[in-house]
Design a protein around this motif. Structure first.
Motif, PDB file in Angstrom:
ATOM      1  N   ALA A 164      73.777   6.911  93.171  1.00  0.00           N
ATOM      2  CA  ALA A 164      74.455   6.118  92.146  1.00  0.00           C
ATOM      3  C   ALA A 164      75.948   6.033  92.453  1.00  0.00           C
ATOM      4  CB  ALA A 164      74.217   6.728  90.768  1.00  0.00           C
ATOM      5  N   HIS A 165      76.553   7.150  92.841  1.00  0.00           N
ATOM      6  CA  HIS A 165      77.970   7.152  93.207  1.00  0.00           C
ATOM      7  C   HIS A 165      78.217   6.225  94.400  1.00  0.00           C
ATOM      8  CE1 HIS A 165      80.294  10.132  90.871  1.00  0.00           C
ATOM      9  NE2 HIS A 165      79.119  10.697  90.648  1.00  0.00           N
ATOM     10  N   LEU A 166      77.366   6.316  95.398  1.00  0.00           N
ATOM     11  CA  LEU A 166      77.551   5.519  96.603  1.00  0.00           C
ATOM     12  C   LEU A 166      77.560   4.029  96.275  1.00  0.00           C
ATOM     13  CD1 LEU A 166      75.913   6.217 100.028  1.00  0.00           C
ATOM     14  CD2 LEU A 166      75.945   3.900  99.144  1.00  0.00           C
ATOM     15  N   THR A 172      83.653   0.256  93.547  1.00  0.00           N
ATOM     16  CA  THR A 172      84.987   0.274  92.946  1.00  0.00           C
ATOM     17  C   THR A 172      86.033   0.635  93.993  1.00  0.00           C
ATOM     18  OG1 THR A 172      84.065   0.920  90.807  1.00  0.00           O
ATOM     19  CG2 THR A 172      86.421   1.272  91.128  1.00  0.00           C
ATOM     20  N   TYR A 173      85.737   1.649  94.810  1.00  0.00           N
ATOM     21  CA  TYR A 173      86.632   1.986  95.920  1.00  0.00           C
ATOM     22  C   TYR A 173      86.852   0.751  96.803  1.00  0.00           C
ATOM     23  CZ  TYR A 173      86.683   7.171  95.652  1.00  0.00           C
ATOM     24  OH  TYR A 173      86.884   8.481  95.315  1.00  0.00           O
ATOM     25  N   ALA A 194      92.353   3.950  96.949  1.00  0.00           N
ATOM     26  CA  ALA A 194      90.980   4.095  96.460  1.00  0.00           C
ATOM     27  C   ALA A 194      90.645   5.557  96.217  1.00  0.00           C
ATOM     28  CB  ALA A 194      90.006   3.477  97.457  1.00  0.00           C
ATOM     29  N   VAL A 195      91.024   6.417  97.161  1.00  0.00           N
ATOM     30  CA  VAL A 195      90.736   7.846  97.052  1.00  0.00           C
ATOM     31  C   VAL A 195      91.457   8.455  95.855  1.00  0.00           C
ATOM     32  CG1 VAL A 195      91.119  10.086  98.174  1.00  0.00           C
ATOM     33  CG2 VAL A 195      90.179   8.168  99.482  1.00  0.00           C
ATOM     34  N   GLY A 225      80.318   5.287 100.075  1.00  0.00           N
ATOM     35  CA  GLY A 225      79.942   3.995  99.509  1.00  0.00           C
ATOM     36  C   GLY A 225      80.933   2.905  99.857  1.00  0.00           C
ATOM     37  N   MET A 226      82.216   3.231  99.831  1.00  0.00           N
ATOM     38  CA  MET A 226      83.219   2.241 100.240  1.00  0.00           C
ATOM     39  C   MET A 226      82.988   1.805 101.678  1.00  0.00           C
ATOM     40  SD  MET A 226      87.407   2.549 100.392  1.00  0.00           S
ATOM     41  CE  MET A 226      87.421   3.731 101.752  1.00  0.00           C
ATOM     42  N   GLN A 227      82.719   2.775 102.560  1.00  0.00           N
ATOM     43  CA  GLN A 227      82.453   2.439 103.955  1.00  0.00           C
ATOM     44  C   GLN A 227      81.185   1.597 104.082  1.00  0.00           C
ATOM     45  OE1 GLN A 227      84.589   3.195 106.449  1.00  0.00           O
ATOM     46  NE2 GLN A 227      85.910   4.058 104.874  1.00  0.00           N
TER      47      GLN A 227
END
Length: 356
Positions: A164-166, A172-173, A194-195, A225-227
């Motif tokens: 879910a975070h990913l 969002t990141y 983002a971090v 997830g951003m990557q």
């Protein structure tokens, strides 16, 4: 149990707060009694199916607007139409399209998170959740009642909340990073923006303020997830290897990239031990920390020693230390000398034993 008593009032205060947003926790200290089936490829199938749906929807609109541009019958003015077509052919459109299908919703019920917790996986057992009496959160029931079960993907074990975070916080990141880049900031500055957002949320409504837990593994999942989103429509370097884009434009429409070696390549580069909260430990509020350390030492250490009979404490320590960066990049990890690590808790020596 006496050392725990002075902080009971703090925990009671936390439980009594009018919390409107739940932080989902997980527990990898308690190992499953039966090895879990590896569901990596099946989760990748889910991601691929939704990516195909996303680009199919984008392509359908591209076709419609192209036809509209040729006939100009009932169409928006040409400048608006051209801007819309340019957006649909951008990496942002692909990322947004996939996010809508897998990452949208409240953190407690993202589409991907709900699927991870309810899907009937081919391999069994696919999930493990320790019972309440053995939980590391036995003294903070609100955390246990929202706890995510452990799963295994590509050899790495972690909570379903990390997917879910990913897909959600990772997006969002991605948006924060893309906005910063558009404003002229450098790669490192955009990544840091983002971090920094992630760390603030982990200190507040996604972590410490709500649950008493600051999860480094959550931050790692956000960063991965951003990557992942950055790599949907352009190549991205992961672990020193150039990972091909998942989709490419061909004749003005999106299609899956045939250079993607296998379906598992869609997700596997972004799955690692960084997501495991026993190997990449969290920071707990003082009373909760001492209670968890005692529970792990009493009931979990034997399982770890039996499951990994050839590994010594210093090897676990090296592994945990290596997870402070994500492929050499700062993902927001917060260090502490008081971590509840497998090395310091199950293989404690005078040199590595942390203060309570």
């Amino acid at each position: 149990m006496k050392p725990f008593l002075p902080t009971v009032f703090l925990l009671v205060a936390l439980l009594g707060q009018p919390i409107r947003m739940f932080a989902f926790e997980t527990d990898q200290y308690n190992l499953p009694p039966t090895p879990l089936a590896d569901i990596g490829d099946e989760v990748a199938e889910y991601a691929e199916e939704n990516l195909l749906k996303a680009i199919a929807k984008i392509n359908a609109e591209i076709v419609r607007l192209n036809e509209c541009r040729q006939t100009e019958d009932g169409c928006d003015p040409q400048p608006s139409l051209q801007r819309r077509l340019a957006y649909l052919r951008s990496e942002e459109a692909v990322a947004r399209g996939l996010y809508n299908l897998v990452g949208s919703g409240f953190m407690a019920s993202t589409k991907a998170g709900s699927w991870m917790d309810s899907h009937k996986f081919r391999g069994q057992p696919a999930r493990y959740k320790t019972n309440f009496s053995r939980s590391i959160f036995i003294y903070l029931p609100s955390n246990y009642f929202t706890i995510s079960p452990t799963v295994k993907m590509y050899g790495h074990s972690f909570g379903t909340d990390k997917i879910a975070h990913l897909f959600q916080q990772g997006y969002t990141y991605y948006r924060i990073y893309r906005r910063a880049k558009a404003e002229g900031r450098s790669e490192s500055e955009s990544t840091k923006e983002a971090v920094d957002w992630g760390r603030k949320t982990e200190f507040t409504y996604y972590g410490t303020l709500v649950s008493g837990v600051f999860s480094n593994a959550d931050l790692a999942a956000n960063f991965a997830g951003m990557q992942f989103y950055l790599g949907l429509a352009k190549p991205v370097t992961v672990g020193g290897r150039l990972h091909p884009a998942a989709v490419v434009l061909a004749d003005g429409r999106w299609k899956m990239n045939t250079d993607l070696a296998a379906r598992k390549e869609l997700l596997s580069p972004f799955i690692s031990d960084h997501l495991n909260e026993a190997l990449n430990p969290s920071l707990y509020i003082p009373g909760l920390r001492s209670a968890i350390r005692g529970i792990v030492r009493k009931q979990s250490c034997g399982g770890w020693k039996a499951a990994y009979p050839t590994l010594a404490g210093d090897q676990f320590e090296v592994l945990t230390n290596s997870l402070a960066l994500w492929n050499g990049v700062d993902y927001g990890h917060k260090a502490s000398k008081k971590f509840v690590t497998i090395a310091s808790t199950c293989f404690a020596t005078k040199s590595n034993s942390p203060p309570s």
